[in-house]
Design a protein around this motif. Structure first.
Motif, PDB file in Angstrom:
ATOM      1  N   PRO A  20       0.836  -1.207   0.000  1.00 48.68           N
ATOM      2  CA  PRO A  20       0.000   0.000   0.000  1.00 48.68           C
ATOM      3  C   PRO A  20       0.866   1.250   0.000  1.00 48.68           C
ATOM      4  O   PRO A  20       1.975   1.241   0.501  1.00 48.68           O
ATOM      5  CB  PRO A  20      -0.805  -0.107   1.293  1.00 48.68           C
ATOM      6  CG  PRO A  20      -0.330  -1.308   2.006  1.00 48.68           C
ATOM      7  CD  PRO A  20       0.676  -2.026   1.166  1.00 48.68           C
ATOM      8  N   ASP A  21       0.333   2.325  -0.583  1.00 48.67           N
ATOM      9  CA  ASP A  21       1.069   3.583  -0.685  1.00 48.67           C
ATOM     10  C   ASP A  21       0.875   4.492   0.511  1.00 48.67           C
ATOM     11  O   ASP A  21       1.313   5.628   0.490  1.00 48.67           O
ATOM     12  CB  ASP A  21       0.625   4.343  -1.944  1.00 48.67           C
ATOM     13  CG  ASP A  21       1.106   3.662  -3.207  1.00 48.67           C
ATOM     14  OD1 ASP A  21       0.516   3.943  -4.248  1.00 48.67           O
ATOM     15  OD2 ASP A  21       2.052   2.863  -3.149  1.00 48.67           O
ATOM     16  N   ASP A  22       0.229   4.032   1.585  1.00 51.06           N
ATOM     17  CA  ASP A  22      -0.114   4.936   2.682  1.00 51.06           C
ATOM     18  C   ASP A  22       1.100   5.425   3.451  1.00 51.06           C
ATOM     19  O   ASP A  22       0.991   6.333   4.249  1.00 51.06           O
ATOM     20  CB  ASP A  22      -1.138   4.285   3.625  1.00 51.06           C
ATOM     21  CG  ASP A  22      -0.626   3.002   4.239  1.00 51.06           C
ATOM     22  OD1 ASP A  22      -1.281   2.503   5.153  1.00 51.06           O
ATOM     23  OD2 ASP A  22       0.422   2.498   3.800  1.00 51.06           O
ATOM     24  N   ARG A  23       2.270   4.874   3.222  1.00 55.35           N
ATOM     25  CA  ARG A  23       3.452   5.380   3.912  1.00 55.35           C
ATOM     26  C   ARG A  23       4.205   6.408   3.065  1.00 55.35           C
ATOM     27  O   ARG A  23       5.220   6.919   3.459  1.00 55.35           O
ATOM     28  CB  ARG A  23       4.353   4.234   4.322  1.00 55.35           C
ATOM     29  CG  ARG A  23       4.926   3.455   3.191  1.00 55.35           C
ATOM     30  CD  ARG A  23       5.712   2.257   3.723  1.00 55.35           C
ATOM     31  NE  ARG A  23       6.302   1.544   2.645  1.00 55.35           N
ATOM     32  CZ  ARG A  23       5.670   0.651   1.883  1.00 55.35           C
ATOM     33  NH1 ARG A  23       4.419   0.364   2.101  1.00 55.35           N
ATOM     34  NH2 ARG A  23       6.300   0.046   0.907  1.00 55.35           N
ATOM     35  N   LEU A  24       3.698   6.702   1.882  1.00 57.61           N
ATOM     36  CA  LEU A  24       4.287   7.716   1.017  1.00 57.61           C
ATOM     37  C   LEU A  24       3.602   9.056   1.244  1.00 57.61           C
ATOM     38  O   LEU A  24       2.458   9.090   1.679  1.00 57.61           O
ATOM     39  CB  LEU A  24       4.123   7.314  -0.454  1.00 57.61           C
ATOM     40  CG  LEU A  24       4.814   6.025  -0.871  1.00 57.61           C
ATOM     41  CD1 LEU A  24       4.443   5.683  -2.298  1.00 57.61           C
ATOM     42  CD2 LEU A  24       6.312   6.155  -0.731  1.00 57.61           C
ATOM     43  N   PRO A  25       4.269  10.156   0.943  1.00 55.76           N
ATOM     44  CA  PRO A  25       3.597  11.458   1.071  1.00 55.76           C
ATOM     45  C   PRO A  25       2.311  11.481   0.264  1.00 55.76           C
ATOM     46  O   PRO A  25       2.288  11.086  -0.887  1.00 55.76           O
ATOM     47  CB  PRO A  25       4.619  12.452   0.498  1.00 55.76           C
ATOM     48  CG  PRO A  25       5.924  11.758   0.588  1.00 55.76           C
ATOM     49  CD  PRO A  25       5.626  10.281   0.450  1.00 55.76           C
ATOM     50  N   GLY A  26       1.234  11.889   0.879  1.00 52.77           N
ATOM     51  CA  GLY A  26      -0.037  11.977   0.182  1.00 52.77           C
ATOM     52  C   GLY A  26      -0.893  10.746   0.325  1.00 52.77           C
ATOM     53  O   GLY A  26      -2.024  10.720  -0.128  1.00 52.77           O
ATOM     54  N   GLY A  27      -0.375   9.680   0.972  1.00 53.01           N
ATOM     55  CA  GLY A  27      -1.153   8.460   1.167  1.00 53.01           C
ATOM     56  C   GLY A  27      -1.658   7.900  -0.151  1.00 53.01           C
ATOM     57  O   GLY A  27      -0.915   7.739  -1.100  1.00 53.01           O
ATOM     58  N   ASP A  29      -3.730   9.340  -2.138  1.00 49.20           N
ATOM     59  CA  ASP A  29      -4.030  10.428  -3.059  1.00 49.20           C
ATOM     60  C   ASP A  29      -3.000  10.434  -4.189  1.00 49.20           C
ATOM     61  O   ASP A  29      -1.811  10.571  -3.951  1.00 49.20           O
ATOM     62  CB  ASP A  29      -3.996  11.757  -2.305  1.00 49.20           C
ATOM     63  CG  ASP A  29      -4.462  12.928  -3.139  1.00 49.20           C
ATOM     64  OD1 ASP A  29      -4.774  12.746  -4.330  1.00 49.20           O
ATOM     65  OD2 ASP A  29      -4.528  14.037  -2.580  1.00 49.20           O
ATOM     66  N   THR A  30      -3.440  10.280  -5.408  1.00 55.31           N
ATOM     67  CA  THR A  30      -2.520  10.244  -6.548  1.00 55.31           C
ATOM     68  C   THR A  30      -2.500  11.548  -7.347  1.00 55.31           C
ATOM     69  O   THR A  30      -1.849  11.618  -8.381  1.00 55.31           O
ATOM     70  CB  THR A  30      -2.892   9.086  -7.500  1.00 55.31           C
ATOM     71  OG1 THR A  30      -4.234   9.271  -7.951  1.00 55.31           O
ATOM     72  CG2 THR A  30      -2.750   7.741  -6.803  1.00 55.31           C
ATOM     73  N   ARG A  31      -3.215  12.566  -6.853  1.00 53.33           N
ATOM     74  CA  ARG A  31      -3.209  13.855  -7.561  1.00 53.33           C
ATOM     75  C   ARG A  31      -1.855  14.540  -7.406  1.00 53.33           C
ATOM     76  O   ARG A  31      -1.209  14.427  -6.360  1.00 53.33           O
ATOM     77  CB  ARG A  31      -4.290  14.763  -6.993  1.00 53.33           C
ATOM     78  CG  ARG A  31      -5.695  14.272  -7.279  1.00 53.33           C
ATOM     79  CD  ARG A  31      -6.704  15.121  -6.590  1.00 53.33           C
ATOM     80  NE  ARG A  31      -6.509  14.947  -5.144  1.00 53.33           N
ATOM     81  CZ  ARG A  31      -7.170  15.595  -4.214  1.00 53.33           C
ATOM     82  NH1 ARG A  31      -8.060  16.490  -4.546  1.00 53.33           N
ATOM     83  NH2 ARG A  31      -6.951  15.377  -2.942  1.00 53.33           N
ATOM     84  N   ARG A  81       4.007  14.049  -5.388  1.00 50.14           N
ATOM     85  CA  ARG A  81       2.983  13.833  -4.369  1.00 50.14           C
ATOM     86  C   ARG A  81       3.205  14.689  -3.139  1.00 50.14           C
ATOM     87  O   ARG A  81       2.254  15.061  -2.477  1.00 50.14           O
ATOM     88  CB  ARG A  81       2.949  12.365  -4.006  1.00 50.14           C
ATOM     89  CG  ARG A  81       2.424  11.557  -5.190  1.00 50.14           C
ATOM     90  CD  ARG A  81       2.353  10.143  -4.885  1.00 50.14           C
ATOM     91  NE  ARG A  81       1.386   9.899  -3.839  1.00 50.14           N
ATOM     92  CZ  ARG A  81       1.065   8.713  -3.412  1.00 50.14           C
ATOM     93  NH1 ARG A  81       1.626   7.678  -3.941  1.00 50.14           N
ATOM     94  NH2 ARG A  81       0.202   8.561  -2.458  1.00 50.14           N
ATOM     95  N   GLY A  82       4.434  15.004  -2.790  1.00 42.21           N
ATOM     96  CA  GLY A  82       4.690  15.772  -1.577  1.00 42.21           C
ATOM     97  C   GLY A  82       5.346  17.106  -1.827  1.00 42.21           C
ATOM     98  O   GLY A  82       5.781  17.779  -0.901  1.00 42.21           O
TER      99      GLY A  82
END
Length: 143
Positions: A20-27, A29-31, A81-82
């Motif tokens: 899962p991408d939840d540990r990346l900036p923005g969780g 959210d891919t915008r 993303r961040g």
């Protein structure tokens, strides 16, 4: 030992895939990052050595103690993303400015800035702070 060292990058790559991408900036959210709008003027500053400038659209002005009037270069924006980055070329060398969310201090004043800024100018790496009119710094105005 050599096999383990050679396998390490593959293990890291495998560990990243399918997670899962939840540990990346923005969780999730891919915008693209919108904290600095394309129409905003980003102002930035750094110390030791002193440097700064501003960018709006595709025009980035970068100045130093040795070149106080600065040079304007054309840059291309990338919104991740961040944060956002702008890339171009200055004096024949690659130039990249990255701005990301985060309280930032210039270490010289009582100001707090809303963005951390990193500049890579050729081999030189510089750290500083940034702000926009929509997201100004807090603290004392310039003397």
């Amino acid at each position: 030992m050599i096999r383990l060292a050679a396998a390490a990058p593959l293990l890291l790559l495998a560990a990243c895939s399918g997670q899962p991408d939840d540990r990346l900036p923005g969780g999730e959210d891919t915008r693209p990052y919108a904290g600095i709008a394309e129409a905003d003027t980003l102002r930035f500053t750094g110390t030791e050595p002193f440097w700064g400038g501003q960018l709006r659209g595709t025009a980035l002005l970068f100045s130093t103690v040795d070149d106080p009037d600065g040079r304007t270069i054309t840059v291309t924006r990338f919104a991740g993303r961040g944060g956002a980055s702008w890339s171009g070329e200055l004096d024949g060398a690659p130039f990249t400015l990255l701005a990301s969310e985060g309280s930032c201090s210039d270490g010289m004043s009582d100001r707090t800035y809303p963005f951390s800024v990193t500049v890579q100018r050729g081999e030189q790496m510089l750290s500083g702070c940034g702000w926009t009119e929509a997201r100004p710094f807090t603290g004392a105005p310039a003397p």
